[in-house]
Scaffold this active site. Structure first.
Site, PDB file in Angstrom:
ATOM      1  N   HIS A  29       0.838  -1.198   0.000  1.00 29.77           N
ATOM      2  CA  HIS A  29       0.000   0.000   0.000  1.00 29.77           C
ATOM      3  C   HIS A  29       0.878   1.256   0.000  1.00 29.77           C
ATOM      4  O   HIS A  29       1.267   1.743   1.060  1.00 29.77           O
ATOM      5  CB  HIS A  29      -0.897   0.001   1.234  1.00 29.77           C
ATOM      6  CG  HIS A  29      -1.789  -1.203   1.328  1.00 29.77           C
ATOM      7  ND1 HIS A  29      -1.318  -2.455   1.651  1.00 29.77           N
ATOM      8  CD2 HIS A  29      -3.118  -1.357   1.132  1.00 29.77           C
ATOM      9  CE1 HIS A  29      -2.325  -3.322   1.658  1.00 29.77           C
ATOM     10  NE2 HIS A  29      -3.419  -2.682   1.344  1.00 29.77           N
ATOM     11  N   HIS A  69      -1.777  -1.096   7.124  1.00 33.70           N
ATOM     12  CA  HIS A  69      -1.427  -1.418   5.737  1.00 33.70           C
ATOM     13  C   HIS A  69      -0.415  -0.418   5.185  1.00 33.70           C
ATOM     14  O   HIS A  69       0.310  -0.729   4.252  1.00 33.70           O
ATOM     15  CB  HIS A  69      -2.685  -1.443   4.859  1.00 33.70           C
ATOM     16  CG  HIS A  69      -3.526  -0.220   4.986  1.00 33.70           C
ATOM     17  ND1 HIS A  69      -4.513  -0.096   5.928  1.00 33.70           N
ATOM     18  CD2 HIS A  69      -3.515   0.958   4.311  1.00 33.70           C
ATOM     19  CE1 HIS A  69      -5.079   1.108   5.811  1.00 33.70           C
ATOM     20  NE2 HIS A  69      -4.488   1.759   4.845  1.00 33.70           N
ATOM     21  N   GLY A 117      -3.111  -3.494  11.557  1.00 33.58           N
ATOM     22  CA  GLY A 117      -3.515  -3.912  10.218  1.00 33.58           C
ATOM     23  C   GLY A 117      -5.007  -4.204  10.225  1.00 33.58           C
ATOM     24  O   GLY A 117      -5.760  -3.609   9.454  1.00 33.58           O
ATOM     25  N   LEU A 119      -8.287  -3.274  11.021  1.00 30.17           N
ATOM     26  CA  LEU A 119      -8.576  -1.853  11.236  1.00 30.17           C
ATOM     27  C   LEU A 119      -9.249  -1.587  12.570  1.00 30.17           C
ATOM     28  O   LEU A 119     -10.022  -2.381  13.077  1.00 30.17           O
ATOM     29  CB  LEU A 119      -9.389  -1.319  10.057  1.00 30.17           C
ATOM     30  CG  LEU A 119      -8.602  -1.333   8.738  1.00 30.17           C
ATOM     31  CD1 LEU A 119      -9.489  -0.908   7.569  1.00 30.17           C
ATOM     32  CD2 LEU A 119      -7.366  -0.457   8.807  1.00 30.17           C
ATOM     33  N   ASP A 158      -9.502   6.357   7.436  1.00 29.74           N
ATOM     34  CA  ASP A 158     -10.963   6.309   7.381  1.00 29.74           C
ATOM     35  C   ASP A 158     -11.492   4.949   7.806  1.00 29.74           C
ATOM     36  O   ASP A 158     -12.534   4.851   8.451  1.00 29.74           O
ATOM     37  CB  ASP A 158     -11.435   6.614   5.949  1.00 29.74           C
ATOM     38  CG  ASP A 158     -11.140   8.052   5.555  1.00 29.74           C
ATOM     39  OD1 ASP A 158     -11.610   8.963   6.252  1.00 29.74           O
ATOM     40  OD2 ASP A 158     -10.420   8.250   4.565  1.00 29.74           O
ATOM     41  N   GLY A 159     -10.775   3.906   7.443  1.00 26.56           N
ATOM     42  CA  GLY A 159     -11.210   2.562   7.805  1.00 26.56           C
ATOM     43  C   GLY A 159     -11.284   2.415   9.314  1.00 26.56           C
ATOM     44  O   GLY A 159     -12.273   1.908   9.861  1.00 26.56           O
ATOM     45  N   HIS A 264      -4.222   3.159  -3.419  1.00 20.76           N
ATOM     46  CA  HIS A 264      -4.362   2.697  -2.032  1.00 20.76           C
ATOM     47  C   HIS A 264      -3.649   1.361  -1.797  1.00 20.76           C
ATOM     48  O   HIS A 264      -2.761   1.269  -0.950  1.00 20.76           O
ATOM     49  CB  HIS A 264      -5.839   2.557  -1.655  1.00 20.76           C
ATOM     50  CG  HIS A 264      -6.052   1.804  -0.383  1.00 20.76           C
ATOM     51  ND1 HIS A 264      -6.014   2.395   0.846  1.00 20.76           N
ATOM     52  CD2 HIS A 264      -6.277   0.481  -0.157  1.00 20.76           C
ATOM     53  CE1 HIS A 264      -6.194   1.476   1.779  1.00 20.76           C
ATOM     54  NE2 HIS A 264      -6.365   0.312   1.205  1.00 20.76           N
ATOM     55  N   GLU A 418     -16.808  -4.508  24.848  1.00 21.29           N
ATOM     56  CA  GLU A 418     -15.952  -5.680  24.952  1.00 21.29           C
ATOM     57  C   GLU A 418     -14.774  -5.610  23.981  1.00 21.29           C
ATOM     58  O   GLU A 418     -13.641  -5.968  24.333  1.00 21.29           O
ATOM     59  CB  GLU A 418     -16.754  -6.960  24.676  1.00 21.29           C
ATOM     60  CG  GLU A 418     -17.907  -7.213  25.635  1.00 21.29           C
ATOM     61  CD  GLU A 418     -19.162  -6.432  25.293  1.00 21.29           C
ATOM     62  OE1 GLU A 418     -19.188  -5.764  24.237  1.00 21.29           O
ATOM     63  OE2 GLU A 418     -20.122  -6.487  26.089  1.00 21.29           O
ATOM     64  N   PHE A 444     -19.509 -13.180  25.179  1.00 20.01           N
ATOM     65  CA  PHE A 444     -19.242 -11.870  24.593  1.00 20.01           C
ATOM     66  C   PHE A 444     -17.755 -11.603  24.415  1.00 20.01           C
ATOM     67  O   PHE A 444     -17.379 -10.554  23.889  1.00 20.01           O
ATOM     68  CB  PHE A 444     -19.989 -10.790  25.356  1.00 20.01           C
ATOM     69  CG  PHE A 444     -21.473 -11.051  25.296  1.00 20.01           C
ATOM     70  CD1 PHE A 444     -22.116 -11.111  24.071  1.00 20.01           C
ATOM     71  CD2 PHE A 444     -22.201 -11.343  26.436  1.00 20.01           C
ATOM     72  CE1 PHE A 444     -23.464 -11.431  23.977  1.00 20.01           C
ATOM     73  CE2 PHE A 444     -23.552 -11.656  26.359  1.00 20.01           C
ATOM     74  CZ  PHE A 444     -24.194 -11.702  25.127  1.00 20.01           C
ATOM     75  N   HIS A 468     -19.884 -16.972  33.324  1.00 18.91           N
ATOM     76  CA  HIS A 468     -21.139 -17.444  32.721  1.00 18.91           C
ATOM     77  C   HIS A 468     -20.809 -18.287  31.504  1.00 18.91           C
ATOM     78  O   HIS A 468     -21.232 -18.016  30.387  1.00 18.91           O
ATOM     79  CB  HIS A 468     -22.045 -16.267  32.369  1.00 18.91           C
ATOM     80  CG  HIS A 468     -22.487 -15.485  33.586  1.00 18.91           C
ATOM     81  ND1 HIS A 468     -21.607 -14.832  34.411  1.00 18.91           N
ATOM     82  CD2 HIS A 468     -23.728 -15.281  34.119  1.00 18.91           C
ATOM     83  CE1 HIS A 468     -22.266 -14.254  35.402  1.00 18.91           C
ATOM     84  NE2 HIS A 468     -23.553 -14.524  35.257  1.00 18.91           N
ATOM     85  N   HIS A 480     -27.027 -16.079  25.290  1.00 16.79           N
ATOM     86  CA  HIS A 480     -25.902 -15.826  26.193  1.00 16.79           C
ATOM     87  C   HIS A 480     -25.081 -17.083  26.500  1.00 16.79           C
ATOM     88  O   HIS A 480     -24.082 -16.996  27.199  1.00 16.79           O
ATOM     89  CB  HIS A 480     -26.415 -15.246  27.516  1.00 16.79           C
ATOM     90  CG  HIS A 480     -26.856 -13.817  27.428  1.00 16.79           C
ATOM     91  ND1 HIS A 480     -27.777 -13.378  26.502  1.00 16.79           N
ATOM     92  CD2 HIS A 480     -26.498 -12.705  28.139  1.00 16.79           C
ATOM     93  CE1 HIS A 480     -27.971 -12.057  26.651  1.00 16.79           C
ATOM     94  NE2 HIS A 480     -27.204 -11.643  27.633  1.00 16.79           N
ATOM     95  N   ARG A 527     -21.037 -19.512  36.544  1.00 15.73           N
ATOM     96  CA  ARG A 527     -21.962 -18.779  37.418  1.00 15.73           C
ATOM     97  C   ARG A 527     -22.376 -19.698  38.572  1.00 15.73           C
ATOM     98  O   ARG A 527     -22.447 -19.273  39.715  1.00 15.73           O
ATOM     99  CB  ARG A 527     -23.186 -18.377  36.599  1.00 15.73           C
ATOM    100  CG  ARG A 527     -24.296 -17.732  37.402  1.00 15.73           C
ATOM    101  CD  ARG A 527     -25.432 -17.257  36.472  1.00 15.73           C
ATOM    102  NE  ARG A 527     -26.444 -16.517  37.190  1.00 15.73           N
ATOM    103  CZ  ARG A 527     -27.702 -16.935  37.379  1.00 15.73           C
ATOM    104  NH1 ARG A 527     -28.112 -18.096  36.878  1.00 15.73           N
ATOM    105  NH2 ARG A 527     -28.563 -16.205  38.051  1.00 15.73           N
TER     106      ARG A 527
END
Lengths: 685, 685
Positions: A29, A69, A117, A119, A158-159, A264, A418, A444, A468, A480, A527
């Protein structure tokens, strides 16, 4: 202020190196390096303090290229300032075993702080690096001893600005008032799909203001060197807010395709390479050229950095005599080793101790060790009371003005973020003085998968406290309840997935997690309550897997983890009483650590001659490696009280026994019946 | 306007039902339902058009509870309006096999549009539902035939507002000017860690303005019913922007703990339940009480909705005679079935056809079928040219004012927002008239893991076009090379992971993906070129796995996927010439579909008596299910030209042959040598 021909030459040297390296690699790039060469030159040469000969110096300014990049920008800079990146390395850009891979990797290349890298990650790492500086400074700086004062600078594109992880981190950074963080947005209007107007028309600066950042705009990032310098200076002066500088640039500046998507992600064509060099006063027929005056200028700045480190080293020497305890603590932290004897604080359990959820056993570990592991910074993504991540006396890491904590505090309130939590922890770990631990529900951790992967790839000692951990969470239901999650992270190289069965195994998990300097860990914790098991010890647990219940006459080995281990012990009794079958039970809190044991040891756990059956209430994927048959859950769970849910899916002594008996029967005619530990060939690692 | 005692009673009925159900379940979240009961009442009773007797009516207004933990709000509403949710169902809240699980699940409960609970997802689904409405309206509405005019309403909490996926989706929605989307933020200042001031102090409204949304604030969401109504009305009138209404409420309104974290995730204590009921004029000793006048009011509204549907049905009848083709198309789409004969357009390849990357084979499928599958909406997370997701004549889905597309366009520019793309696709699929396909690199499908999981759990026919599927992507290096990714998604229930080896298998993958109405698919596609294989056909491919190279005298079965299949064919030759060993080759483009074949068929592919070895250039985890030995990559990859990288890790005919020979040798003494297809017992599914 004042920029002369050598500055111009330096900027164009960076550009032509990026052009040459991507052309030679026939991949890469060039656009971002060509557009950001001016700001990189000004930032590194006018603002940043660092010593290329010691990239690990604590108080160096940190730099993160979140738009990774564009890494030829960074490799060129590292080379020019005299880091351990040679011209030959630049020529090997994107070749196998080069230290200049396609995206920057922290553990491969001197001067690369974090692996970027993917993003949005670098930006969020930068927030973590800034948190770590603020904390380390708050703990160790004393009047006359400004030991830790560095800035964290980040370039992002921007990414990165579109990625949710960066939005989360930006919101957190604004809340945390991180005045030591300066992020520069390469506002070049181009992403891979072309003009950003096709998907990205929000007012980014206004959004950052909404997060509580200080925002500036430099409208001509290609030419307005003074404007760039003034903006960075102003950003340094703003102490109570992170700074974002919108820097409007022309991607691929100098190329015939400048300002377009064509520059790019593809090298310039040969004639364009020549055209660029001519335009910048370079010989169009030569490649990888660095004018001596550019080396000279940069080496001069590097030597000033080396001198600054020398001065710092003297200050630190003095600090160690005036602030003995703190000085020794900081010195130790920089080695990555824990205080001697810390492990004696780890809780040890007897079978008579009460049954508790392993999330609480984890809390007991944190409660017991936080004093002797002062580098441990806990936190949660808004599930503190559920993750049990906070020791009682913990102080929040907060700006003082909030009135609810201070930067020396060791408890992070990440918010419901997260992914940013994980990416920030990677940055915090990379700083060098902190071991971050952060909580969410195991399910999560998947939200954070992009960053968790980079914990592994970049060798960060980060601990995910993932409570959990199964259908055992009960009523919250299938949305969950993890099914695929442990398989996912067990398939991830350089990640330890722990699922302890009781208190001693939980202590063992923390022992290994905290002493493994280059490997992250996920603690999968229940839990529901778990009994303290006979035969479980920390010494056993740290082997990753061990025989919990031995039986010389066994017909089958049950291999299990976490909350199912105790049920397997019951199943062994059931089998004896009802099926006239003898079972051994192996507890396997961490398959990755078990894999690292000797083959003899592993075979002693899962021996030849009798079948093994795994028992774990989630996807069976991967358990074939340790067992002949697998009892698990290859479907989504159910919402209900946890015992009802376990019963529904037959994770009961009877349910296990039924399958164990079928397994014994199925394998009775196979000779020789080999342990799955025996393999025909070894994997490449 | 004008709210009387029955309105008040209705609001408090919702509140007390939530109190009773969470108390009875001894688990759940009463706080959000109690705080949002007023806005729910006003929205459903004054604004929304729906027919509870036909929850599938196309032009119903859509409602999404993004803060899904507050689902007793939604279950209560569904019950009160007469959806198929009985009082007994409410009493079985959070019990095994109830249709009122701990978080709303679309496929279990009539009236639930999308599965929510994992924060930020519902909000992003709502953006997708709004995209789908805009598109469906643009395609099918004609003068005098406003067939598709519904709004999408979404409630979301602070947690959703913090999640990156929602930030991404909000940015996209602003760009797309979705005036049909109205989102109401439950601004109650409480998340699980307590007051949001501990982590979330940004200016949310300003942020949404920065995204291009129309923003209003109702300051007293507990009492200002007129204000709520006026804000929703105003939001409906704003046609060129999505609307966000900041609704300041008191969590747990009416409870002694109102306004605190204590009422978020725990049932009220018994005395508080009584206190609430007394305060609201209910008998404190009775539970699950609905005054008849509340039923009456809501059933009246429901019958108006039923009448609206009747009217719509008549309109649609007329439409079908006046706009025959479109009418038939819409009618067909609503059945979920594709046009008859569409599959005849799928590209078919001969071995003489040239070698191309499977990403291009995928593009060829899209090019070939887009006319006959008009419900297919493709797109990419800013990797259009790399994912090859766009057919040549595609028009962008864009607001007309951008000048670069229109809402009838079938190509989505998601921006660098993988997670929002996935979550939006779930919403688009849930709308009922669209099959969304979205591209990114396989490695970055992991960024979207939270939403991908919900594609599976909520049975959405969503296609992930996941290119650059292995170390074969080459120079971009380890940050971009998937290792754990396929294992992750193969462990996810109800997900098809396809990794086709050539053109016919790619067509087969699309055939199954498009005709599986309740299962999402991931297409793992190469960057590098693949030859067209002898023996590969669409008919073979749709079985998920098949014998590509048969050999009656085989010593070993090689089981492989995607880019490694052709190398296995070379390895078979090599084994014959160099090791005097015969090999069969099984191509296994989709293990999940293979698993669904008869046992006899599966055994015919991977037979008893000879060992099987899997070959795939990523984590071996899970391949034990189909092979005795596994050749893969249980470490991170490398940056370099792809053939160099393959060579480094020995994915060559020689490298495969070496391991195959070791495998044959290792198993020669085992009798009987059973195929891994044979198992001692069946898994629960």
């Amino acid at each position: 202020m004042g920029y002369d021909k050598v500055d111009e030459l330096a900027i164009n040297t960076i550009r032509t190196l990026a052009v040459d390296a991507t052309f030679k690699a026939n991949s890469g790039h060039p656009g971002a390096p060509m557009g950001m060469a001016p700001v990189a030159h000004i930032l590194f040469n006018k603002f940043m303090t660092f010593n290329p000969k010691n990239p690990d110096w604590l108080n160096r300014d940190r730099f993160v290229l979140s738009n990774g990049h564009g890494c030829m920008l960074q490799y060129a800079i590292l080379h020019l300032f005299g880091y351990g990146v040679s011209m030959e390395d630049l020529k090997a850009f994107r070749q196998v075993d080069s230290i200049c891979p396609g995206h920057p990797e922290a553990h491969d290349t001197p001067g690369i702080e974090v692996t970027t890298g993917p993003l949005g990650q670098g930006f969020s790492n930068a927030v973590g690096l800034a948190v770590a500086q603020a904390h380390t400074g708050a703990v160790f700086n004393k009047p006359g001893f400004d030991l830790c004062t560095n800035y964290t600078y980040c370039f992002f594109g921007d990414g990165c600005a579109m990625e949710g992880v960066a939005s989360e981190a930006a919101s957190a950074a604004g809340h945390l008032q991180l005045g030591n963080l300066i992020c520069i947005w390469d506002d070049n209007h181009i992403s891979i799909d072309g003009d950003t107007k096709c998907a990205f028309t929000e007012d980014v600066s206004k959004r950052f203001e909404a997060y509580g950042w200080h925002v500036q705009h430099v409208k001509d990032g290609d030419h307005d060197y003074e404007g760039i310098e003034a903006a960075i200076k102003k950003a340094q002066e703003v102490k109570d807010k992170p700074s974002m500088i919108q820097l409007t640039t022309t991607i691929g500046f100098g190329s015939k395709l400048q300002g377009t998507g064509g520059v790019h992600g593809n090298p310039l064509k040969e004639d364009d390479c020549k055209q660029v060099k001519e335009k910048f006063g370079f010989d169009p027929n030569k490649s990888f050229v660095v004018p001596q005056e550019v080396y000279d200028m940069y080496h001069k700045h590097a030597s000033e950095g080396a001198a600054a480190e020398q001065e710092w080293n003297q200050l630190f020497e003095k600090y160690q005599s005036e602030h003995k305890e703190l000085g020794a603590d900081l010195k130790r932290r920089l080695t990555g080793k824990l205080q001697e004897g810390w492990q004696n604080k780890l809780p040890v359990y007897k079978t008579s101790d009460k049954a508790v959820g392993s999330r609480k056993l984890s809390e007991a570990v944190l409660e017991a060790i936080h004093d002797v592991v002062p580098e441990l910074i806990s936190g949660s993504a808004d599930l503190t009371g559920s993750n049990n991540t906070r020791w009682k006396s913990a102080v929040d890491f907060q700006p003082k003005s909030t009135g609810i904590g201070e930067y020396s505090g060791r408890y992070m309130r990440y918010g419901v973020r997260e992914h940013a939590m994980a990416a920030m922890m990677n940055g915090m770990s990379a700083y060098g003085t902190i071991i971050p631990a952060g909580g969410t529900f195991l399910n999560f951790v998947s939200y954070a998968a992009g960053a968790v992967r980079l914990s592994s790839l970049s060798h960060q000692r980060v601990i995910y406290i993932a409570t959990h951990d199964s259908i055992g969470l009960g009523e919250d239901g299938p949305t969950h309840q993890p099914i695929e999650t442990l398989a996912h992270f067990r398939a991830l190289p350089n990640m330890m997935v722990w699922r302890p069965a009781d208190g001693n195994e939980t202590s063992a998990a923390y022992y290994v997690a905290l002493t493994s300097q280059n490997t992250p860990s996920i603690m999968a914790l229940t839990r529901q309550n778990l009994p303290q098991l006979e035969g479980s010890t920390i010494e056993h647990g740290i082997k990753g897997g061990y025989v919990l219940l031995e039986n010389k006459d066994a017909n089958i080995t049950l291999v299990s983890t976490g909350s199912e281990v105790a049920i397997c012990l019951e199943a062994a009794k059931y089998l004896k009483e009802n099926n006239n079958l003898q079972a051994r039970v192996v507890s396997m809190p961490c398959v990755e650590v078990f894999d690292a044991q000797s083959k003899d040891y592993r075979l002693s756990c899962i021996p030849d001659g009798i079948p093994a059956m795994s028992v774990e209430v989630m996807s069976t994927l991967g358990w074939e490696k340790y067992s002949h048959e697998q009892f698990g859950l290859n479907r989504f769970g159910a919402s209900g009280p946890y015992l009802d849910v376990y019963k529904k899916f037959e994770f009961t002594p009877e349910g296990i026994a039924k399958r164990a008996a079928a397994t014994v029967d199925f394998y009775k005619d196979v000779k020789p019946l080999r342990s799955p530990i025996n393999r025909a060939f070894l994997q490449l690692i």
